[in-house]
Design an enzyme around this catalytic site. Structure first.
Site, PDB file in Angstrom:
ATOM      1  N   SER B 147       0.861  -1.153   0.088  1.00  0.00           N
ATOM      2  CA  SER B 147      -0.028  -0.018  -0.056  1.00  0.00           C
ATOM      3  C   SER B 147       1.060   1.329  -0.152  1.00  0.00           C
ATOM      4  O   SER B 147       1.786   1.434  -0.858  1.00  0.00           O
ATOM      5  CB  SER B 147      -0.999  -0.077   1.254  1.00  0.00           C
ATOM      6  N   ASP B 223     -10.324  -5.531  -3.321  1.00  0.00           N
ATOM      7  CA  ASP B 223      -9.545  -4.388  -2.205  1.00  0.00           C
ATOM      8  C   ASP B 223     -10.692  -3.107  -2.440  1.00  0.00           C
ATOM      9  O   ASP B 223     -10.581  -2.571  -3.724  1.00  0.00           O
ATOM     10  CB  ASP B 223      -8.136  -3.986  -2.856  1.00  0.00           C
ATOM     11  N   HIS B 256      -7.358  -5.944   1.054  1.00  0.00           N
ATOM     12  CA  HIS B 256      -6.141  -5.147   1.325  1.00  0.00           C
ATOM     13  C   HIS B 256      -5.256  -5.630   2.420  1.00  0.00           C
ATOM     14  O   HIS B 256      -4.568  -4.729   2.742  1.00  0.00           O
ATOM     15  CB  HIS B 256      -6.885  -3.816   1.446  1.00  0.00           C
TER      16      HIS B 256
END
EC number: 3.1.2.12
Lengths: 300, 300
Positions: B147, B223, B256
């Site tokens: 991320s 996600d 995620h």
């Protein structure tokens, strides 16, 4: 049963669920990993009981069981370690008693006897829910755990040998009725009757005639709780005297944490998968049992 | 450097350390896993940069990197994601800015420019400490992250291609100067000069001529942050236009979280181990690159 969360992981589903427990008179949260093979058939169930201070989340986050459970086709059920809620009596500053420290007994002393009935919750109530809600082959169950949960796994297996085909433990509390770690909790949950204490003590249960085919125990050699809290040498002596097969491995340099547990998780999953194979399914893909790094049998 | 903890795990040592950072004007905590092969020789170093809100601990506890890193012989370094301390300016209610959200930039806007210098910390300061204190072969470094940390890994690789032999990411923020997730932070750290923003933006860096041999990216298809926050399609378009090799796998059903990261951790470690092999050591034991469950290349 209410779903708290589900996440895809290693091709399977890691879920967290909550259900009303009559045994514990509160809502109880638990985690279940369902591997990808469940799309086609019911799968063996492996119960993991956690140690002092833990919830369902510790092993779910740090146990590293999903990769191999997804490969071997094992449903992994991870309950909480005690009743929870504002109405549940507790000793907030005592990590060895109360919330997070149910010791897998049915308390008989008030005020704890209303909620602290983890034995009934794990042995009777939660299995019914798991059988109803998940693709679980309840004819093929194994049980393992860590520390207080290792105590829980071994005592529950000894008291329910017809239920479980396999039992193992990481650093279990082997002799809780004499250990300084657990004896105060036994007194508060169970009162002064030592016969009741013995019914929740692995060493005492074996001395008193309970049997299980074989146990597999890993113990960290640098575990700070080894001598007083855990006492694997006493389990070894009792098993030897009773002719109960015990594979006890001292893992030099390892402590009591999930760094230890995760290192040897694969070995335990393979041990269980071999023993949970059977009529319904050939689990030969589980492969031969493999020793972990530095594993030595029965050196205690 | 002060040692906070060391634990034996998979035959190696998982340590947590703290050191005074001049770049960030505060004490900084980081985790290093040293695999067992380090007893005999210096080993390749793989940097893992974490995402928003994380410290060193998230991937250390949930990333499941130690089993294979111990097998492949990789030192894994896991820094924090921002400066810390009571004197560090923060927006406590904003998880996309301030503590836990350093974005791997050197801030130039006061009051953040005193502490929020994560780029210099990761690229200059911490490598010197790692080289001095650990059995690290600094001629063989790789970098990856998740991320915000995937953004950090790709931008740092693009700006230091001579330093790193390999770069990969889980669900990276690919276009932070336009993403609603990161643009407000860029404005506060970097001011209004868009040329500075572009120097910390993977897509813009490639558009502006920076190059790295190849990238490997896994992205969860479920996600929630895919469309606005992460924007892998924009990275794919920029790489295609520039002739930069990108392996982008959409992993259907994955989110995620670390349930996603841990599932594909093995694939990333093998990718890096192959590319970190070389003159000094034959890493052929790393084996061929293997696709994870359901991996598809370039379907975005």
């Amino acid at each position: 049963m209410k779903t708290i969360s589900t996440d895809k992981c290693y091709g399977g589903t890691q879920g967290v669920y909550v259900s009303r427990s009559d045994a514990c008179d509160c809502d109880m949260t638990f985690a279940v990993f369902v591997p990808p093979q469940a799309a086609e058939r019911k799968l063996p169930v492996l119960w993991y009981l956690s140690g002092l201070t833990c919830t369902h989340a510790n092993v779910m986050e740090k146990g590293e069981y999903r990769r191999l459970a997804a490969e071997l086709g094992l449903v992994i059920v991870c309950p909480d370690t005690s009743p929870r809620g504002d109405h549940v009596p507790d000793e907030p500053d005592n990590w060895q008693f109360g919330k997070g420290a149910g010791f897998y007994v049915d308390a008989i002393e008030p005020p704890f006897s209303t909620n602290y009935r983890m034995y009934s919750y794990i042995v009777e109530e939660l299995p019914k829910l798991v059988a109803a809600e998940f693709p679980a082959d309840m004819t093929r169950q194994g049980i393992f755990g860590h520390s207080m949960g290792g105590h829980g796994a071994i005592t529950i297996a000894l008291k329910n040998p017809e239920r479980f085909r396999s039992c193992s433990a990481f650093a279990p509390i082997c002799h809780p009725s004499v250990s300084g770690w657990s004896r105060p909790a036994f007194e508060k949950y169970l009162g002064s009757n030592k016969a009741v204490w013995r019914s929740y003590d692995a060493c005492a249960l074996i001395e008193d005639g309970r049997r299980f085919p074989e146990f597999f125990v890993d113990q960290g050699g640098s575990d700070a709780f080894l001598a007083d809290g855990l006492r694997p040498a006493e389990l070894k002596a009792v098993c030897a005297a009773a002719g109960v097969k015990l594979t006890l491995r001292m893992q030099e340099g390892y402590g009591h944490s999930y760094f230890f547990i995760s290192t040897f998780m694969d070995d335990h999953l393979r041990w269980h998968a071999e023993r949970l194979a059977g009529e319904v399914e050939d689990c030969s893909s589980a492969g031969a049992f493999r020793s972990g790094p530095g594993g030595k049998e029965n050196i205690l």
